[in-house]
Design an enzyme around this catalytic site. Structure first.
Site, PDB file in Angstrom:
ATOM      1  CB  SER B  46      -0.917   0.173   1.260  1.00 51.91           C
ATOM      2  OG  SER B  46      -1.739   0.881   1.305  1.00 51.91           O
ATOM      3  CD  GLU B  47      -1.371   5.644  -2.680  1.00 54.06           C
ATOM      4  OE1 GLU B  47      -0.907   5.631  -3.901  1.00 54.06           O
ATOM      5  OE2 GLU B  47      -2.203   6.626  -2.226  1.00 54.06           O
ATOM      6  CG  ASN B  48      -1.127   4.042   3.341  1.00 48.00           C
ATOM      7  OD1 ASN B  48      -1.323   3.149   2.523  1.00 48.00           O
ATOM      8  ND2 ASN B  48      -1.566   3.881   4.561  1.00 48.00           N
TER       9      ASN B  48
END
Lengths: 228, 221
Positions: B46-48
């Site tokens: 997940s990009e975060n």
């Protein structure tokens, strides 16, 4: 002796002036330094540029700063999260400027500022509307866009644990942009949920080392971000 | 016939390789995780800042500091790592993500992807990490309905919406077909059961070639 703790939120944000660029940690509502942002609202600086992945939701913290009319420009990747009503209204009325940056480029531009890199070429955004007006070079068989460092006058950071030097740890995905922003600003101000004795943080688990942090305040029970 | 969203997600899931590092875009791609066979170990990014993201938590176990790119509550798999944003995007931009499954508004015959705005004038734009994923992932699969609600084709010779990235899509999965983007153009590998090629071509805005070994999409959902 190094002790960067300050005694109040007002002292933490003292000296923030009109027209400054402020980096604000967080992604969605995770990692937003709510109390520090509220201290900036109370402090009164205006004509600010804020850099944050999202442009606030609900009515508090970032949305509160926007609603108070303190922000001239937002630099972010995704301003239209659900509940971003304050930003949407200001933007539709032409009362706020938006610089839209691909999320990885946003983060890397701040890293470049923190690491003394004068700019970098990336294929992200090449051939799109977000590359308009930017220098393009064909490298390794692919178009790359020149992106410039993004430096803050101030960074507002939410951390989990800290010591009096300013070493920091975070909680899960609330870490997000904070370590990069901490190194990319002239003045990095941190609210930590708990300040522990120097030496209590395992050196192997310190995420942001103290050299990137300038002021520290303990906020034991931070409010959630994005409240209505 | 056409595939339901669940059938399409299941068809894509069948191709997700064991052991792969995968990023799922918002919407239809997120549904794919529900259909990946249980004996396959897929590591979701997940990009975060999450590598090894697990499914949604049980009610009452949500943690506001553990969310995905869509800001939904998630969990961690055993083996998960938390990283900061620049590292999460180095995984993407440095080519370390094996596969990105991205929703699409339009895909061109050369693999151009448009998936970030329906507004040619960029009214109220938001780009997020879409451009980084499209450019950086080792492989990009686009998932979408074959046509718009009013019947317009979404696979075109050239995209008419603002591009997310040029020449990045390797494969297109729609409710009608599985199509590879190749040096020789768009090659149809699979079609929905009962669909004939002339009808598929009629509903597509770019020239298609039917692979010699094409087959009907197997439906498991």
């Amino acid at each position: 002796m190094r002790d960067i703790r300050v005694s109040s939120l007002a002292e933490a944000v003292d000296g923030i002036r009109d027209g400054m660029t402020i980096l604000i940690s967080g992604f969605g509502n995770a990692g937003i330094p709510v109390e520090l942002i509220h201290a900036v609202i109370d402090q009164g600086a205006k004509d600010l540029t804020i850099v944050c992945n999202n442009a606030g939701s609900g009515r508090t913290d970032i949305a509160g700063l926007l609603a108070a009319g303190r922000v001239r420009k937002v630099i972010c990747s995704y301003p239209k999260s659900s509940g971003a009503v304050v930003f949407e209204r200001l933007y539709a009325a032409g009362r706020i400027e938006l610089e839209l940056v691909p999320q990885g480029t946003l983060s890397e531009r701040m890293r470049a500022a923190g690491a003394g890199v004068g700019g970098f070429y990336t294929p992200t955004g090449a051939g799109t509307r977000l590359a308009e007006g930017k220098e393009v070079r064909h490298l390794n068989g692919r178009d790359h866009v020149l992106e410039m460092p993004l430096k803050g006058d101030v960074a507002l950071i939410k951390a989990e644990r800290a010591d009096r030097w300013g070493n920091l740890t975070y909680n899960l995905a609330a870490r997000n942009f904070a370590p990069t922003m901490a190194m990319a600003a002239d003045l990095t101000i941190v609210q930590a949920r708990r300040i522990v004795e120097l030496g209590a943080l395992d050196p192997e688990t310190i995420v942001t080392p103290s050299i990137f942090v300038d002021r520290l305040i303990e906020v034991p029970n931070p409010e959630p971000a994005g409240r209505p | 016939m056409t595939l339901t969203r669940e059938q399409l997600a299941a068809r894509v899931a069948a191709d997700v390789p064991d052991g792969a590092f995968v990023n799922l875009g918002i919407g239809l791609p997120t549904l794919v995780a529900n259909f990946v066979p249980a004996d396959r170990e897929v590591i979701y990014h997940s990009e975060n800042g999450i590598l090894g993201m697990g499914p949604a938590p049980k009610k009452g176990e949500e943690n506001p500091d553990l969310i995905n790119a869509s800001k939904q509550y998630v969990t961690l798999m055993p083996g998960a790592a938390i990283v900061h944003h620049t590292d999460a995007f180095a995984m993407i931009r440095g080519g370390h993500i094996d596969l990105a499954l991205l929703g699409a508004l339009q895909v061109s015959a050369t693999g151009d992807l448009a998936n970030w705005t329906t507004s040619p004038n960029l009214l109220m734009p938001g780009v997020g990490g879409g451009m980084d994923l499209a450019v950086g992932a080792a492989r990009v699969w686009a998932l979408m309905e074959h046509n718009t609600r009013d019947g317009q084709p979404k696979i075109l010779e050239c995209c008419t919406l603002p591009l997310t990235a040029a020449r990045v899509v390797d494969r297109i999965y729609t409710n009608l077909a599985v199509i590879d983007v190749t040096e020789d153009g768009l090659v149809v590998r699979e079609m929905a059961p009962g669909l004939d090629f002339a009808e598929l071509q009629r509903r597509t805005g770019a020239t298609l070639t039917l692979a010699n070994d094409w087959r009907a999409i197997g439906l498991s959902a």
